[in-house]
Scaffold this motif. Structure first.
Motif, PDB file in Angstrom:
ATOM      1  N   GLU A   1      -5.254  11.077   1.599  1.00 42.34           N
ATOM      2  CA  GLU A   1      -4.477   9.838   1.652  1.00 42.34           C
ATOM      3  C   GLU A   1      -3.616   9.778   2.913  1.00 42.34           C
ATOM      4  O   GLU A   1      -3.518   8.740   3.558  1.00 42.34           O
ATOM      5  N   ILE A   2      -2.995  10.892   3.255  1.00 47.00           N
ATOM      6  CA  ILE A   2      -2.165  10.937   4.465  1.00 47.00           C
ATOM      7  C   ILE A   2      -3.026  10.738   5.708  1.00 47.00           C
ATOM      8  O   ILE A   2      -2.663   9.983   6.618  1.00 47.00           O
ATOM      9  N   ALA A   3      -4.185  11.388   5.745  1.00 43.45           N
ATOM     10  CA  ALA A   3      -5.079  11.253   6.900  1.00 43.45           C
ATOM     11  C   ALA A   3      -5.588   9.822   7.043  1.00 43.45           C
ATOM     12  O   ALA A   3      -5.611   9.275   8.155  1.00 43.45           O
ATOM     13  N   VAL A   4      -5.991   9.204   5.952  1.00 43.49           N
ATOM     14  CA  VAL A   4      -6.491   7.825   6.004  1.00 43.49           C
ATOM     15  C   VAL A   4      -5.379   6.876   6.431  1.00 43.49           C
ATOM     16  O   VAL A   4      -5.602   5.979   7.255  1.00 43.49           O
TER      17      VAL A   4
ATOM     18  N   MET B   1       3.229   5.890  -5.738  1.00 48.21           N
ATOM     19  CA  MET B   1       3.079   5.981  -7.185  1.00 48.21           C
ATOM     20  C   MET B   1       1.993   6.997  -7.561  1.00 48.21           C
ATOM     21  O   MET B   1       2.192   7.847  -8.430  1.00 48.21           O
ATOM     22  N   VAL B   2       0.855   6.939  -6.890  1.00 48.27           N
ATOM     23  CA  VAL B   2      -0.238   7.866  -7.184  1.00 48.27           C
ATOM     24  C   VAL B   2       0.146   9.289  -6.780  1.00 48.27           C
ATOM     25  O   VAL B   2      -0.123  10.250  -7.511  1.00 48.27           O
ATOM     26  N   SER B   3       0.794   9.431  -5.636  1.00 47.55           N
ATOM     27  CA  SER B   3       1.215  10.760  -5.177  1.00 47.55           C
ATOM     28  C   SER B   3       2.199  11.389  -6.147  1.00 47.55           C
ATOM     29  O   SER B   3       2.109  12.592  -6.443  1.00 47.55           O
TER      30      SER B   3
ATOM     31  N   PRO C   1       0.811  -1.221   0.000  1.00 45.80           N
ATOM     32  CA  PRO C   1       0.000   0.000   0.000  1.00 45.80           C
ATOM     33  C   PRO C   1       0.846   1.273   0.000  1.00 45.80           C
ATOM     34  O   PRO C   1       0.454   2.284  -0.599  1.00 45.80           O
ATOM     35  N   VAL C   2       1.999   1.219   0.635  1.00 47.04           N
ATOM     36  CA  VAL C   2       2.888   2.386   0.644  1.00 47.04           C
ATOM     37  C   VAL C   2       3.380   2.676  -0.771  1.00 47.04           C
ATOM     38  O   VAL C   2       3.396   3.827  -1.218  1.00 47.04           O
TER      39      VAL C   2
END
Length: 83
Positions: free
Chosen positions: A70-73, A43-45, A37-38
């Motif tokens: 994304e960071i919050a989740v 990749m998306v970021s 997941p990281v």
């Protein structure tokens, strides 16, 4: 932009193939489960940052909102997993 799209598609395909083979061969590790997941988020970021740099504020604001989410989740998931 075509080369960037091809590179992103290739990275997405290798990520899919990695997950498919891991499930098919029933091979997994806790490190791989953490890192997958990281790597997806990275990749998306990266794609969002590159788009924001190319197209300016019209893309930068939505990209910032998506990255903040994304960071919050991710932080919430880590916090809930520690309990």
């Amino acid at each position: 932009h075509v080369y960037n799209g091809i590179l992103f598609a290739l990275a997405s395909y290798t990520d899919y193939l990695d997950g498919y083979l891991a499930r098919r061969w029933d091979v997994s590790t806790s490190f791989g489960a953490f890192l997958d997941p990281v790597a997806d988020k990275l990749m998306v970021s990266t794609a969002l940052v590159i788009l924001a740099g190319s197209y300016g504020s019209i893309v930068a604001v939505p990209s910032s909102i998506i990255l903040a989410r994304e960071i919050a989740v991710s932080a919430l998931r880590e916090w809930m997993a520690s309990k």
